[in-house]
Design an enzyme around this catalytic site. Structure first.
Site, mmCIF file in Angstrom:
data_model
loop_
_atom_site.group_PDB
_atom_site.id
_atom_site.type_symbol
_atom_site.label_atom_id
_atom_site.label_comp_id
_atom_site.label_asym_id
_atom_site.label_seq_id
_atom_site.Cartn_x
_atom_site.Cartn_y
_atom_site.Cartn_z
ATOM 1 N N ASP A 36 70.819 19.769 -96.182
ATOM 2 C CA ASP A 36 71.553 21.027 -96.040
ATOM 3 C C ASP A 36 71.674 21.761 -97.369
ATOM 4 O OD1 ASP A 36 73.139 18.897 -96.935
ATOM 5 O OD2 ASP A 36 74.982 19.707 -96.066
ATOM 6 N N ASN A 74 77.601 17.377 -90.072
ATOM 7 C CA ASN A 74 78.431 16.244 -89.673
ATOM 8 C C ASN A 74 79.344 16.576 -88.501
ATOM 9 O OD1 ASN A 74 77.893 13.978 -91.600
ATOM 10 N ND2 ASN A 74 78.371 15.566 -93.088
ATOM 11 N N GLY A 126 70.975 16.161 -100.338
ATOM 12 C CA GLY A 126 71.138 16.412 -98.908
ATOM 13 C C GLY A 126 70.273 17.565 -98.425
ATOM 14 N N ASN A 182 79.174 20.000 -86.594
ATOM 15 C CA ASN A 182 78.517 20.856 -85.602
ATOM 16 C C ASN A 182 77.012 20.897 -85.813
ATOM 17 O OD1 ASN A 182 80.876 21.898 -84.171
ATOM 18 N ND2 ASN A 182 81.359 22.977 -86.066
ATOM 19 N N THR A 183 76.293 21.191 -84.739
ATOM 20 C CA THR A 183 74.845 21.386 -84.784
ATOM 21 C C THR A 183 74.541 22.780 -84.263
ATOM 22 O OG1 THR A 183 74.378 19.037 -84.469
ATOM 23 C CG2 THR A 183 72.614 20.572 -83.920
ATOM 24 N N VAL A 184 73.722 23.513 -85.012
ATOM 25 C CA VAL A 184 73.392 24.894 -84.664
ATOM 26 C C VAL A 184 71.910 24.992 -84.315
ATOM 27 C CG1 VAL A 184 73.366 27.299 -85.431
ATOM 28 C CG2 VAL A 184 75.205 25.766 -86.182
#
Length: 262
Positions: free
Chosen positions: A110, A9, A108, A11-13
Protein backbone atom coordinates in the site's frame (compact mmCIF):
# COMPACT_ATOMS: atom_id res chain seq x y z
CA UNK A 1 -10.81 -2.94 -18.94
CA UNK A 2 -8.86 -3.17 -15.69
CA UNK A 3 -10.05 -4.44 -12.32
CA UNK A 4 -8.13 -2.74 -9.50
CA UNK A 5 -8.25 -4.14 -5.95
CA UNK A 6 -6.79 -2.52 -2.84
CA UNK A 7 -6.85 -4.84 0.19
CA UNK A 8 -6.37 -3.05 3.50
CA UNK A 9 -6.47 -4.45 7.01
CA UNK A 10 -9.99 -3.13 7.54
CA UNK A 11 -11.57 -2.59 4.11
CA UNK A 12 -11.08 -3.83 0.56
CA UNK A 13 -11.82 -1.55 -2.39
CA UNK A 14 -12.63 -2.74 -5.92
CA UNK A 15 -12.68 -0.42 -8.94
CA UNK A 16 -13.04 -0.88 -12.69
CA UNK A 17 -11.09 1.41 -14.98
CA UNK A 18 -11.27 2.14 -18.66
CA UNK A 19 -7.85 3.67 -19.41
CA UNK A 20 -7.60 6.31 -16.64
CA UNK A 21 -11.36 6.71 -16.19
CA UNK A 22 -13.00 4.99 -13.25
CA UNK A 23 -16.31 3.34 -14.17
CA UNK A 24 -17.27 2.19 -10.69
CA UNK A 25 -15.91 1.72 -7.18
CA UNK A 26 -17.11 -0.55 -4.35
CA UNK A 27 -15.97 -1.31 -0.81
CA UNK A 28 -16.36 -4.29 1.51
CA UNK A 29 -14.89 -5.34 4.84
CA UNK A 30 -11.65 -7.31 4.61
CA UNK A 31 -12.48 -10.90 5.51
CA UNK A 32 -9.99 -13.77 5.23
CA UNK A 33 -12.87 -16.27 5.23
CA UNK A 34 -14.46 -14.87 2.06
CA UNK A 35 -13.80 -17.24 -0.83
CA UNK A 36 -12.98 -16.43 -4.45
CA UNK A 37 -16.52 -17.42 -5.44
CA UNK A 38 -18.05 -15.19 -2.78
CA UNK A 39 -15.95 -12.22 -3.91
CA UNK A 40 -17.08 -12.71 -7.49
CA UNK A 41 -20.79 -13.06 -6.65
CA UNK A 42 -20.61 -9.95 -4.45
CA UNK A 43 -18.85 -7.96 -7.17
CA UNK A 44 -21.15 -9.21 -9.93
CA UNK A 45 -24.21 -8.13 -8.00
CA UNK A 46 -22.86 -4.58 -7.63
CA UNK A 47 -21.63 -4.29 -11.22
CA UNK A 48 -24.94 -5.62 -12.56
CA UNK A 49 -26.76 -3.01 -10.47
CA UNK A 50 -24.51 -0.31 -11.95
CA UNK A 51 -24.97 -1.76 -15.47
CA UNK A 52 -21.30 -2.68 -15.86
CA UNK A 53 -20.58 -5.96 -17.60
CA UNK A 54 -17.83 -7.86 -15.79
CA UNK A 55 -17.01 -9.62 -19.05
CA UNK A 56 -15.20 -6.46 -20.15
CA UNK A 57 -12.50 -7.04 -17.50
CA UNK A 58 -9.33 -8.19 -19.23
CA UNK A 59 -6.67 -7.53 -16.58
CA UNK A 60 -6.42 -7.22 -12.82
CA UNK A 61 -3.94 -5.69 -10.38
CA UNK A 62 -3.92 -6.20 -6.62
CA UNK A 63 -2.34 -4.40 -3.69
CA UNK A 64 -2.79 -6.41 -0.48
CA UNK A 65 -1.53 -6.30 3.09
CA UNK A 66 -3.51 -9.45 4.00
CA UNK A 67 -1.95 -12.50 2.30
CA UNK A 68 -4.97 -14.83 2.61
CA UNK A 69 -7.26 -12.32 0.92
CA UNK A 70 -4.67 -11.81 -1.81
CA UNK A 71 -4.66 -15.57 -2.46
CA UNK A 72 -8.46 -15.74 -2.80
CA UNK A 73 -8.47 -12.77 -5.17
CA UNK A 74 -5.82 -14.40 -7.34
CA UNK A 75 -8.01 -17.49 -7.53
CA UNK A 76 -10.97 -15.31 -8.51
CA UNK A 77 -8.95 -13.64 -11.25
CA UNK A 78 -7.82 -16.96 -12.72
CA UNK A 79 -11.22 -18.63 -12.41
CA UNK A 80 -13.58 -15.90 -13.55
CA UNK A 81 -11.48 -13.54 -15.68
CA UNK A 82 -9.02 -16.07 -17.09
CA UNK A 83 -6.10 -13.78 -16.33
CA UNK A 84 -3.12 -13.87 -14.03
CA UNK A 85 -3.27 -10.73 -11.90
CA UNK A 86 -0.38 -8.40 -11.22
CA UNK A 87 0.30 -8.36 -7.48
CA UNK A 88 2.32 -5.48 -6.07
CA UNK A 89 5.29 -6.84 -4.17
CA UNK A 90 5.66 -10.00 -6.26
CA UNK A 91 8.80 -10.38 -8.41
CA UNK A 92 6.91 -10.15 -11.71
CA UNK A 93 5.33 -6.80 -10.80
CA UNK A 94 7.76 -4.01 -11.64
CA UNK A 95 7.74 -0.74 -9.72
CA UNK A 96 8.46 2.55 -11.56
CA UNK A 97 10.21 4.14 -8.57
CA UNK A 98 13.31 3.25 -6.58
CA UNK A 99 12.92 1.96 -3.01
CA UNK A 100 15.75 3.39 -0.87
CA UNK A 101 15.45 1.71 2.52
CA UNK A 102 17.59 -0.66 4.60
CA UNK A 103 18.68 -3.78 2.75
CA UNK A 104 16.26 -6.68 3.20
CA UNK A 105 13.35 -4.49 4.33
CA UNK A 106 10.00 -5.20 2.66
CA UNK A 107 7.96 -2.03 2.22
CA UNK A 108 4.19 -2.54 2.39
CA UNK A 109 2.42 -2.76 -0.96
CA UNK A 110 0.00 0.00 0.00
CA UNK A 111 2.85 2.40 0.78
CA UNK A 112 4.59 1.67 -2.53
CA UNK A 113 1.36 2.19 -4.45
CA UNK A 114 0.61 5.48 -2.68
CA UNK A 115 4.14 6.69 -3.42
CA UNK A 116 3.84 5.88 -7.12
CA UNK A 117 0.43 7.52 -7.42
CA UNK A 118 1.52 10.62 -5.51
CA UNK A 119 4.72 11.13 -7.49
CA UNK A 120 2.93 10.77 -10.83
CA UNK A 121 0.25 13.27 -9.78
CA UNK A 122 2.15 15.78 -7.68
CA UNK A 123 5.87 15.34 -8.36
CA UNK A 124 8.63 14.70 -5.84
CA UNK A 125 9.60 16.11 -2.44
CA UNK A 126 6.39 15.16 -0.72
CA UNK A 127 4.87 13.25 2.18
CA UNK A 128 1.86 10.97 1.77
CA UNK A 129 -0.25 10.62 4.92
CA UNK A 130 -2.63 7.66 4.81
CA UNK A 131 -5.37 7.46 7.44
CA UNK A 132 -5.98 3.71 7.59
CA UNK A 133 -5.82 1.06 10.31
CA UNK A 134 -2.43 2.64 10.92
CA UNK A 135 -1.65 6.27 10.14
CA UNK A 136 1.38 6.17 7.86
CA UNK A 137 3.70 8.89 6.60
CA UNK A 138 5.64 8.05 3.43
CA UNK A 139 8.40 10.30 2.13
CA UNK A 140 9.07 10.56 -1.61
CA UNK A 141 12.32 12.15 -2.77
CA UNK A 142 12.70 14.72 -5.56
CA UNK A 143 13.16 11.94 -8.16
CA UNK A 144 10.22 9.82 -7.00
CA UNK A 145 12.21 7.37 -4.85
CA UNK A 146 10.62 6.07 -1.69
CA UNK A 147 13.05 6.92 1.12
CA UNK A 148 11.23 5.83 4.29
CA UNK A 149 8.43 6.86 6.56
CA UNK A 150 6.65 6.79 9.89
CA UNK A 151 3.97 4.42 11.22
CA UNK A 152 1.67 5.39 14.09
CA UNK A 153 -1.51 3.75 15.42
CA UNK A 154 -4.60 4.61 13.40
CA UNK A 155 -7.33 6.84 14.78
CA UNK A 156 -9.98 4.09 14.97
CA UNK A 157 -7.48 1.69 16.50
CA UNK A 158 -6.50 4.16 19.21
CA UNK A 159 -10.12 4.94 20.02
CA UNK A 160 -11.10 1.26 20.17
CA UNK A 161 -8.15 0.44 22.41
CA UNK A 162 -9.04 3.29 24.77
CA UNK A 163 -12.64 2.07 24.97
CA UNK A 164 -11.68 -1.59 25.56
CA UNK A 165 -8.96 -0.83 28.11
CA UNK A 166 -10.84 1.65 30.30
CA UNK A 167 -14.04 0.17 31.72
CA UNK A 168 -15.51 3.52 32.75
CA UNK A 169 -15.11 5.17 29.34
CA UNK A 170 -17.84 5.03 26.68
CA UNK A 171 -17.31 4.42 22.99
CA UNK A 172 -17.47 7.67 21.03
CA UNK A 173 -17.51 8.53 17.36
CA UNK A 174 -14.65 10.47 15.82
CA UNK A 175 -15.61 14.07 15.16
CA UNK A 176 -14.27 17.58 15.57
CA UNK A 177 -15.34 18.86 18.99
CA UNK A 178 -16.57 22.42 19.28
CA UNK A 179 -14.13 23.20 22.10
CA UNK A 180 -10.79 21.72 23.09
CA UNK A 181 -11.76 21.63 26.78
CA UNK A 182 -14.54 19.09 27.18
CA UNK A 183 -17.34 19.53 29.72
CA UNK A 184 -18.24 15.83 29.85
CA UNK A 185 -16.48 12.50 29.34
CA UNK A 186 -17.63 12.04 25.75
CA UNK A 187 -16.46 15.49 24.66
CA UNK A 188 -13.18 15.05 26.55
CA UNK A 189 -12.48 11.84 24.64
CA UNK A 190 -13.40 13.35 21.28
CA UNK A 191 -11.11 16.29 21.96
CA UNK A 192 -8.22 14.07 23.00
CA UNK A 193 -8.51 11.87 19.92
CA UNK A 194 -9.16 14.60 17.35
CA UNK A 195 -6.81 17.34 18.54
CA UNK A 196 -4.28 14.77 19.69
CA UNK A 197 -4.02 13.50 16.12
CA UNK A 198 -3.91 17.00 14.70
CA UNK A 199 -0.91 17.69 16.94
CA UNK A 200 0.67 14.34 16.06
CA UNK A 201 0.40 15.01 12.33
CA UNK A 202 1.63 18.58 12.55
CA UNK A 203 4.48 17.56 14.84
CA UNK A 204 5.68 14.68 12.66
CA UNK A 205 5.51 16.77 9.49
CA UNK A 206 7.52 19.51 11.18
CA UNK A 207 10.20 17.01 12.24
CA UNK A 208 10.31 15.39 8.78
CA UNK A 209 10.85 18.78 7.19
CA UNK A 210 13.58 19.55 9.72
CA UNK A 211 15.35 16.25 9.09
CA UNK A 212 15.20 16.53 5.29
CA UNK A 213 15.96 20.24 5.23
CA UNK A 214 13.01 20.80 2.92
CA UNK A 215 9.42 21.96 3.10
CA UNK A 216 7.74 18.91 1.63
CA UNK A 217 4.33 18.91 -0.01
CA UNK A 218 1.78 16.94 1.98
CA UNK A 219 -0.85 14.71 0.35
CA UNK A 220 -3.49 13.06 2.53
CA UNK A 221 -5.54 9.99 1.70
CA UNK A 222 -7.66 7.40 3.52
CA UNK A 223 -11.11 7.49 5.05
CA UNK A 224 -10.52 10.12 7.73
CA UNK A 225 -8.34 12.42 5.64
CA UNK A 226 -11.25 14.74 4.84
CA UNK A 227 -12.17 15.10 8.52
CA UNK A 228 -8.66 16.17 9.49
CA UNK A 229 -8.09 18.08 6.26
CA UNK A 230 -10.55 20.73 7.37
CA UNK A 231 -8.39 21.60 10.38
CA UNK A 232 -4.82 20.91 9.21
CA UNK A 233 -3.78 23.63 6.80
CA UNK A 234 -0.52 21.90 5.84
CA UNK A 235 -2.33 19.39 3.61
CA UNK A 236 -1.72 20.51 0.06
CA UNK A 237 -4.23 18.00 -1.27
CA UNK A 238 -6.70 15.41 0.01
CA UNK A 239 -6.87 12.61 -2.56
CA UNK A 240 -9.24 9.78 -1.66
CA UNK A 241 -8.45 7.79 -4.82
CA UNK A 242 -4.67 8.01 -4.53
CA UNK A 243 -4.13 4.27 -3.96
CA UNK A 244 -6.38 3.29 -6.86
CA UNK A 245 -4.69 5.69 -9.26
CA UNK A 246 -1.29 4.42 -8.08
CA UNK A 247 -2.34 0.89 -8.95
CA UNK A 248 -3.40 2.01 -12.42
CA UNK A 249 -0.02 3.73 -12.85
CA UNK A 250 1.84 0.54 -11.88
CA UNK A 251 -0.29 -1.54 -14.24
CA UNK A 252 0.42 0.83 -17.15
CA UNK A 253 4.14 0.79 -16.37
CA UNK A 254 4.23 -3.01 -16.42
CA UNK A 255 2.16 -3.12 -19.60
CA UNK A 256 4.53 -0.71 -21.31
CA UNK A 257 7.62 -2.61 -20.17
CA UNK A 258 6.11 -5.87 -21.39
CA UNK A 259 5.23 -4.39 -24.80
CA UNK A 260 8.76 -3.00 -25.16
CA UNK A 261 10.24 -6.45 -24.59
CA UNK A 262 8.18 -8.05 -27.33
Amino acid sequence: MLLVVDVGNTNTVFAIYKASTILGQWRCSTDTNRTADEYFIWLKGLTDYNKIDLKIVQDMIISAVVPQVEFNLRVMSNRYFDTRPLVVGKPDCRIPIEIRVDKGVQVGADRIVNSVGAFNKYGGDLVVIDFGTATTFDIIDYDGAYIGGVISPGVDLSLSTLYRSAAALPYVNISRPKNIIGKNTRHCMQSGIFWGYVSLIEGIIKRINSETGKTLKTIATGGLSTLFGNDINIFEKVDLNLTLSGLVDIYKFNKKESDNEQ
